[in-house]
Design an enzyme around this catalytic site. Structure first.
Site, mmCIF file in Angstrom:
data_model
loop_
_atom_site.group_PDB
_atom_site.id
_atom_site.type_symbol
_atom_site.label_atom_id
_atom_site.label_comp_id
_atom_site.label_asym_id
_atom_site.label_seq_id
_atom_site.Cartn_x
_atom_site.Cartn_y
_atom_site.Cartn_z
ATOM 1 C CB CYS A 23 -3.482 -1.050 -0.293
ATOM 2 S SG CYS A 23 -5.175 -0.445 -0.294
ATOM 3 C CG ASP A 62 -7.185 -3.060 -3.562
ATOM 4 O OD1 ASP A 62 -6.438 -2.087 -3.415
ATOM 5 O OD2 ASP A 62 -6.893 -4.200 -3.161
ATOM 6 C CB SER A 85 2.683 -1.910 -7.285
ATOM 7 O OG SER A 85 1.296 -2.079 -7.502
#
Length: 310
Positions: free
Chosen positions: A148, A129, A90
Site C-alpha cells: 500500500c 495509491d 516498493s
C-alpha cells in the site's frame, strides 16, 4: 629471461546451475539479479543482462566489436548488478516499516484508512495509491503484503528524512557492500545534507529539502537509487536476523605448486541493533507477500516457504 610462474587456482561461490537458469530466463532482456546466502555472504548468482562474450578481449578486441559494445543501446558493458543504481520502489517498504518499528513511530497494529491517495492540508496535489479506491483499513502487515503506497506516503510525511537515512545507512544503503570484485558504486541515499551537496551550484530553493521529496522517497522513488547488490545485501541481513556478512565471490584458493587449499572465511559486516520481535514481524510480513500478497500467484503450489517483496 624470467620463467613464467603458474597463478593460483580459485574456486568461486557461484552455483553454476542457478547462474545458468537465471541467465536463460533473462534472455536478452535488460536486468540484473543477485542471490546471496544470508548465512555466510556467499554470492550464489550474479547476473547482468544483456552481457557480452569475454573471449572478444583475449587477443585484443577489434575496433568494430569495441564500437558495437560501446554504442549498443543495451549497454552490455555495464554491470547492472554492481553499477546500476535504480529507484528501489516498493522493495524498500519493509525496511521503512522496520525503521518505524524501531523508532516507535508505528506499531504493528496501528493503521490508516486508505482512500486511494494521500494529500496534505492546503495542498491540491494528490499522491495516488496504486489501487484506485484504496486498500481500505491498512495496518503494517497489510501495508507490506498488499504494498500500500498511501501507508508509506503518510509514514514518510511524519518521519524526518535524516532519521530515515541514518537507519537505512546502517543496513548498507548508499554505501558499497565491499564485495571482492571491482566496479561497485555507492548509489544515492537521500538526506538534507545529500541534497545540499548535490545541488550546491543551484539556487537556495533547489537545495532545500521539501516534504514532497520525502513523500516520494517513502515509496522508494524520488532521489533513492540503489544497486541490486545493495538490496540483496540488506535483505540477506534481515533474513539472517540482523547479522550481515560481507558479500563475496571467492570460495577458496588452491596453490598451483603445492596444491594447498585455503578456504575463504565469512566476514561479519555488522550486527544490526534490531529488536528480535521487530525482525520477526517483518519476516512474517515478507512471507505473507508470497503466501497471500502481491507475489502469491508466482508461488502457487510451491513446496517450500518463500519470503520477499515485489
Amino acid at each position: 629471461r624470467s620463467e613464467p610462474t603458474s597463478g593460483n587456482n580459485i574456486t568461486l561461490t557461484l552455483d553454476i546451475k542457478l547462474q545458468r537458469v537465471v541467465e536463460e530466463v533473462f534472455g536478452e532482456r535488460r536486468g540484473a539479479m543477485v542471490a546471496i546466502d544470508p548465512r555466510n555472504g556467499e554470492v550464489l548468482a550474479l547476473v547482468s543482462k544483456p552481457g557480452f562474450d569475454p573471449s572478444l578481449f583475449v587477443d585484443g578486441i577489434d575496433p568494430q566489436n569495441w564500437d558495437a559494445l560501446n554504442t549498443s543501446i543495451d549497454k552490455p558493458l555495464l554491470n547492472r548488478a554492481l553499477r546500476g543504481a535504480y529507484p528501489p520502489g516498493s522493495t524498500l517498504k519493509p525496511f521503512l516499516a522496520l525503521a518505524a518499528l524501531e523508532s516507535g513511530k508505528r506499531t504493528p497494529t496501528q493503521g490508516i484508512s486508505d482512500p486511494g491517495f494521500f494529500a496534505l492540508p492546503g495542498v491540491s496535489h494528490r499522491w495516488n495509491d496504486d489501487r484506485k479506491g484504496g486498500h481500505g483499513w491498512v495496518d503494517m502487515y497489510k501495508s507490506i503484503v498488499e504494498s500500500c503506497d498511501t501507508y508509506y506516503y503518510q509514514l514518510a510525511a511524519e518521519t524526518d528524512i535524516d532519521r530515515t537515512a541514518d537507519f537505512l545507512k546502517v543496513l548498507g544503503f548508499g554505501n558499497k557492500t565491499g564485495i571482492d570484485i571491482d566496479g561497485e558504486v555507492e548509489g544515492v541515499l537521500p538526506s538534507r545534507a545529500w541534497k545540499e551537496k548535490r545541488f550546491a551550484r543551484a539556487s537556495a530553493e533547489a537545495r532545500k529539502w521539501y516534504l514532497g521529496d520525502a513523500i516520494s522517497a517513502g515509496i522508494g522513488q524520488g532521489y533513492n537509487a540503489f544497486t541490486p547488490m545493495q538490496l540483496a545485501h540488506a535483505i540477506a541481513a534481515l533474513a539472517n536476523d540482523g547479522t550481515a556478512y560481507k558479500p563475496r565471490l571467492l570460495k577458496s584458493v588452491t596453490d598451483a605448486t603445492s596444491g594447498e587449499k585455503r578456504e575463504a572465511q565469512p566476514v561479519v559486516d555488522g550486527q544490526l541493533p534490531l529488536k528480535p520481535a521487530n525482525i520477526a514481524f517483518i519476516k512474517g510480513a515478507l512471507a505473507g507477500v508470497a503466501k497471500e500478497g502481491t507475489s502469491a500467484r508466482a508461488f502457487t503450489n510451491a513446496g517450500y516457504v518463500s519470503a520477499g517483496k515485489t
